[in-house]
Design a protein around this motif. Structure first.
Motif: not given
Length: 420
Positions: A80-84, A386-390
């Motif tokens: 999940v996190w690499p995808a974000r 962006g990753t933090g917001l997602i």
């Protein structure tokens, strides 16, 4: 199934309009300012990185035909996190690329009001996509013929007349790797054929085995010829200052009569590339919503409005050189993740050896980290934000869903008579 040369040609023609955009019309100016004539050998490094990344996305598209796009591949392969992170890099790269393409259009077609022209292109292209227009093989062939024909005239004119001696040269060989990173955007439209959108006919591995190298190789040859032509006619110092290098090269070569043709080609190429860029970003946002990382009630119209607003903001905030650098850096980080996920594909899902994904991963990281410092800093900040917001959005949605389920269970228990 037998695949004829016609299938390969049609596939290459479908991909070319997504490649021949801001890179060939505007990319040589910032590149020449950094590396001068060294931009030409730098193109070979860019093409190699693009070739490896195209192989990786093609293999993953074959393995996951219903997902489409690097975000989905990375989520399936790495988590999940690499995808974000991948989604953040992709969206930032798309917005910056949209700004670069639109600014190129404004500089060539509406030179008196370039920002207004750029914003008009973003809105018009979004409306065109909302109306259901698609770049079919026939339309793509027409776009390719127009753009390549005009580029051939520019190259011929640039070499036909002896240039005026340049006052000086810009750029140094030490910037070769950084320029290779910036010029990576010259090839980044290959996903038009390697990762088709939902509802589009996928291309077979037998066709892509030839179509991908031909697409990258032909694009490399075009960029090499155009770059050599404008560098010869303008010199690296003058080229670095040009907002519209192809137009200025024609003027310098005493071929001003051909300038309207360059404007037509820039307009056609701008619409074709921007259409692909917005559609690609739309697919990523849709994937995020479907997987619960963004609100699931997002409608296609709302997504399109968000993409247009973000692209317009990028047009206003980013000059074309910085937009190209940011687009290249963020997109290279995106392909670093997609190459990393391609490395763990099963052998049966591979058309190309794992070594190409490893090479693509290494080149993507190297080129991304070598891009100009402002572009690198914007990209790193964008990836983090962006990753933090997602992640925050996904956490809030999960928390709200848990509270609703707990409230529903409490209500059901209250309505159920107690048992002794």
């Amino acid at each position: 199934m037998t695949h004829t040369p016609r299938d390969i040609v049609a596939t290459v023609a479908l991909g070319l309009p997504a490649v021949l955009g801001a890179g060939v019309f505007a990319g040589f100016a910032p590149a020449a300012g950094l590396a001068g004539w060294w931009v030409l050998p730098a193109l070979a490094v860019s093409a190699l990185a693009a070739l490896c990344s195209a192989f990786s996305t093609a293999d993953q598209s074959r393995a996951y035909p219903d997902i489409g796009g690097g975000y989905g591949y990375v989520r399936a392969q790495l988590g999940v996190w690499p995808a974000r992170l991948t989604a953040s890099a992709h969206l930032l790269g798309r917005f910056a690329m949209a700004a670069a393409v639109a600014s190129m259009f404004g500089a060539y077609v509406v030179p008196d009001q370039p920002v207004a022209g750029a914003l008009a292109l973003v809105v018009a292209t979004a409306l065109l996509g909302a109306a259901g227009f698609r770049f079919t093989t026939g339309v793509s062939v027409l776009v390719t013929v127009v753009v390549l024909g005009v580029l051939a005239l520019v190259v011929a004119s640039s070499f036909a007349i002896e240039p005026v001696p340049s006052a000086g040269e810009a750029g140094t060989a030490s910037e070769l790797v950084g320029v290779a990173g910036v010029m990576f955007m010259a090839f980044a439209g290959f996903e038009r054929i390697t990762a088709p959108h939902r509802g589009e006919r996928p291309h077979s591995p037998a066709v892509l085995r030839f179509a991908i190298p031909i697409l990258i190789g032909l694009s490399f040859a075009v960029y090499l010829a155009v770059g050599a032509g404008v560098l010869r006619q303008l010199g690296s110092a003058r080229l670095a200052l040009s907002p519209a290098p192809l137009r200025d090269a024609l003027v310098a070569a005493d071929a001003s009569a051909l300038v309207p043709l360059v404007q037509i080609a820039a307009a056609v190429a701008g619409v074709a590339v921007l259409h692909f860029v917005l559609a690609s970003a739309h697919r990523t946002v849709t994937g995020l919503a479907e997987d619960g990382d963004l609100p699931t009630r997002l409608r296609p119209g709302a997504i399109s409005l968000v993409l247009v607003a973000a692209s317009a903001l990028a047009v206003v905030l980013l000059p074309v050189g910085l937009a190209l650098g940011t687009a290249a850096c963020a997109t290279l980080f995106y392909y670093a993740f997609t190459n990393a996920s391609a490395r763990v594909l099963l052998q049966n899902d591979r058309t190309w050896p794992m070594r190409t994904a490893c090479l693509g991963l290494g080149l993507s990281v190297l080129l991304a980290m070598s891009t100009p410092v402002p572009a690198l800093l914007i990209s790193l900040a964008g990836l983090g934000a962006g990753t933090g917001l997602i992640g925050l959005t996904a956490s809030l949605r999960a928390s709200l869903r848990g509270r609703r389920e707990e409230s529903l269970q409490h209500t059901q228990r209250a309505r159920t008579p107690g048992r002794s």
